[in-house]
Motif scaffolding. Structure first.
Motif, short mmCIF file in Angstrom:
data_model
loop_
_atom_site.label_atom_id
_atom_site.label_comp_id
_atom_site.label_asym_id
_atom_site.label_seq_id
_atom_site.Cartn_x
_atom_site.Cartn_y
_atom_site.Cartn_z
N GLN A 31 0.82 -1.20 0.00
CA GLN A 31 0.00 0.00 0.00
C GLN A 31 0.86 1.27 0.00
N CYS A 32 1.86 1.33 0.86
CA CYS A 32 2.65 2.55 1.05
C CYS A 32 3.62 2.83 -0.09
N GLU A 40 -6.58 -3.60 2.97
CA GLU A 40 -6.51 -2.50 3.94
C GLU A 40 -5.28 -2.70 4.81
N GLY A 41 -4.66 -1.63 5.23
CA GLY A 41 -3.50 -1.72 6.11
C GLY A 41 -2.24 -2.08 5.35
N PHE A 73 9.71 -1.34 5.45
CA PHE A 73 9.05 -1.52 4.16
C PHE A 73 8.00 -0.46 3.85
N CYS A 74 7.48 0.21 4.86
CA CYS A 74 6.52 1.28 4.60
C CYS A 74 7.21 2.58 4.19
N ASN A 75 8.53 2.63 4.35
CA ASN A 75 9.29 3.84 4.02
C ASN A 75 10.36 3.61 2.97
N ALA A 76 10.59 2.38 2.57
CA ALA A 76 11.66 2.09 1.61
C ALA A 76 11.31 0.88 0.76
N ILE A 77 11.78 0.91 -0.45
CA ILE A 77 11.70 -0.26 -1.33
C ILE A 77 13.07 -0.91 -1.31
N ARG A 78 13.10 -2.20 -0.97
CA ARG A 78 14.37 -2.92 -0.85
C ARG A 78 14.44 -4.01 -1.92
#
Length: 100
Positions: A31-32, A40-41, A73-78
């Motif tokens: 989602q992020c 959802e979430g 993972f909600c702030n970075a793509i690894r």
């Protein structure tokens, strides 16, 4: 004749199995970061071949806090080496190894 029919059915069934994928892919929050909206979430997802899939078999916090400012993972793509199959629009992972 029955044995031939059974043997033929077994061969056909084995040919229809999904092919396991093993490759390097992007991994993040669906989602992020990967713009999936069917759940959802926050949920773990992978992207390869220009397509993103939610992951079954591993959770978003299995690799640390998903909301960590730097590597979550909600702030970075690894990047990760992933193994599994795509079925019904989802990635069923048997193994995920982060590369970073």
């Amino acid at each position: 004749m029955k044995k031939l029919i059974v043997l033929s059915l077994l061969i056909l069934a084995s040919c229809s199995n999904k092919k396991e994928i093993k490759q390097v892919a992007e991994i993040s929050c669906g989602q992020c970061q990967l713009h999936l909206d069917s759940e959802e979430g926050c949920s773990l997802a992978v992207r390869f071949d220009d397509k993103a899939y939610f992951v079954d078999g591993f959770g978003i916090n299995d690799f640390g806090d998903a909301h960590d400012e730097n590597i979550g993972f909600c702030n970075a793509i690894r990047k990760a080496e992933i193994t599994g199959v795509v079925e019904n629009g989802r990635f069923f992972a048997s193994d995920i190894k982060l590369m970073e």
